[in-house]
Write a protein that holds these residues in place. Structure first.
Motif, short mmCIF file in Angstrom:
data_model
loop_
_atom_site.label_atom_id
_atom_site.label_comp_id
_atom_site.label_asym_id
_atom_site.label_seq_id
_atom_site.Cartn_x
_atom_site.Cartn_y
_atom_site.Cartn_z
N SER A 154 0.72 -1.54 -0.01
CA SER A 154 -0.33 -0.30 -0.03
C SER A 154 1.17 1.14 0.00
CB SER A 154 -1.29 0.13 1.36
OG SER A 154 -0.25 -0.22 2.58
N TYR A 155 2.19 1.25 0.10
CA TYR A 155 3.38 2.45 -0.09
C TYR A 155 3.17 2.81 -1.13
CZ TYR A 155 3.08 0.99 5.47
OH TYR A 155 2.83 1.23 6.82
N GLN A 156 2.85 4.09 -1.30
CA GLN A 156 3.91 4.43 -2.49
C GLN A 156 5.17 5.27 -2.70
OE1 GLN A 156 1.95 3.28 -5.08
NE2 GLN A 156 1.16 2.14 -4.61
N ASP A 157 4.80 6.01 -1.53
CA ASP A 157 6.09 6.67 -1.55
C ASP A 157 6.63 6.51 0.59
OD1 ASP A 157 4.28 8.39 0.20
OD2 ASP A 157 4.10 9.47 -1.90
N ASP B 125 3.34 8.40 3.03
CA ASP B 125 3.06 7.42 3.13
C ASP B 125 3.32 7.10 4.39
OD1 ASP B 125 1.35 7.75 1.06
OD2 ASP B 125 1.66 6.22 0.18
N ARG C 162 9.82 -1.86 -4.71
CA ARG C 162 9.35 -0.19 -5.09
C ARG C 162 10.75 0.93 -4.88
NH1 ARG C 162 4.72 1.01 -3.94
NH2 ARG C 162 3.34 0.38 -5.44
N VAL D 172 11.02 3.82 -3.33
CA VAL D 172 10.62 5.68 -2.90
C VAL D 172 11.74 6.40 -3.16
CG1 VAL D 172 8.41 3.72 -2.70
CG2 VAL D 172 9.99 4.21 -0.67
#
Length: 328
Positions: free
Chosen positions: A141-144, A147, A225, A227
């Motif tokens: 759920s973490y995009q950056d 978050d 990902r 970030v």
């Protein structure tokens, strides 16, 4: 016929200016005659081992000498360092030294080391900067980083960060992050970066800030990902990725890998190795291979490398003291 004799000093100055009579420049000292070795303190296949093998190949290419890389793992790299310190003082064997071994371990209360890196080793040449990055599970759920910090502020110790172990750069960067962002997170130490990254991918840990070289494959494969970048050295490779300092002003982390020798290493050998490393790093193929693995080629000679080490020791010492980190 009259003949005039010039004074010897005037004659020497005059002849030195004639075409083809340029004064000879002193040659760089030659590498030791013995078999050349680089001792790597970590297992084959990791970033540290990769740098050791790339620079060994590069020095071999420019010197015409074979440089053997030997992996002697254990004690956070200190078994390899000890082998160099105990080797004959001829400068034929160097230690592939990393930031953590040289500037963090020596500052950690409770750390037992077979040698003292501050007294028993001398900097020879820096080879590359090792960029760090914050990574999360790609399907999470973490995009950056915003978050991650938002969740950490909402519920103390609910967000976990993985590291390669207590007292590592990953751990201490997490401590700095908590203090600078005014959050409380749960530290989950592992025995190395690889298992830590695996648990982030599996969702058993929320994120980690680690050496990019250890997770480049997972980032490219879409399992992790990226970030945030720890510093700007790899910004050209990830132009759309923000810096950690964009979210937490003043937070920066960058490592390095270089070569160190025993404190009784002859000065001509230090200069010979440094000159060979500097020349090797001018090769575009070597530069490309380093960058492909999250590394930025950077030559620093003995004096500049020593200055970098001392600044890093001071910076990590402050973090260790503030966080009351101790290893037992």
């Amino acid at each position: 016929m009259l003949r005039y004799l010039l004074p010897a000093t005037l004659l020497a100055a005059f002849t030195a200016t004639l075409p083809g009579r340029a004064q000879a420049q002193p040659e760089a000292p030659a590498l030791p005659d013995q078999q050349l070795h680089i001792m790597a303190g970590f297992a084959a296949g990791g970033t540290s081992d990769l740098v050791a093998r790339l620079i060994a190949e590069g020095v071999g290419n420019v010197s015409g000498r074979r440089v053997v890389v030997e992996n002697r793992t254990g004690a956070n790299g200190f078994l390899a360092a000890e082998a160099v310190v105990r080797s004959p003082p001829d400068g034929s064997m160097l230690f592939q030294c990393a930031m953590g071994t040289m500037t963090i371990s020596s500052e950690l209360p409770g750390m037992i080391m077979p040698i003292d890196p501050r007294k028993d080793l001398v900097p020879v040449a820096n080879v590359a900067l090792s960029s760090y990055g914050a990574v999360v599970r790609a399907r999470g759920s973490y995009q950056d980083m915003a978050d991650v910090l938002k969740a950490a502020k909402a519920k103390p110790n609910a967000v976990s960060y993985a590291s390669a172990g207590i007292g590592t750069a990953q751990h201490l960067t997490g401590e700095r992050l908590q203090r600078m962002a005014s959050v409380q997170m749960l530290h989950v130490p592992y025995r190395g970066a690889a298992p830590a990254a695996m648990d982030v991918m599996a969702g058993r840990a929320d994120f980690m800030v680690t050496n990019l070289g250890d997770v480049m494959g997972q980032i490219r494969g879409g399992e992790l990902r990226l970030v945030a970048l720890g510093d700007a050295s790899m910004k050209s490779a990830f132009p759309k990725t923000p810096l950690l300092s964009d979210t937490v002003p003043g937070l920066e982390v960058v490592g390095w890998f270089g070569l160190c020798g025993s404190s009784n290493m002859p000065d001509p050998a230090i200069r010979a190795w440094a000159a060979a490393v500097e020349k090797a790093l001018q090769d575009e193929t070597l530069q490309k291979r380093l960058r492909e693995n999250g590394l930025t080629p950077l030559y620093e000679g003995p004096a500049a490398f020593a200055e970098r080490m001392e600044k890093d020791r001071q910076a990590w010492r402050e973090v260790i003291t503030a966080a009351k980190v101790r290893v037992d």
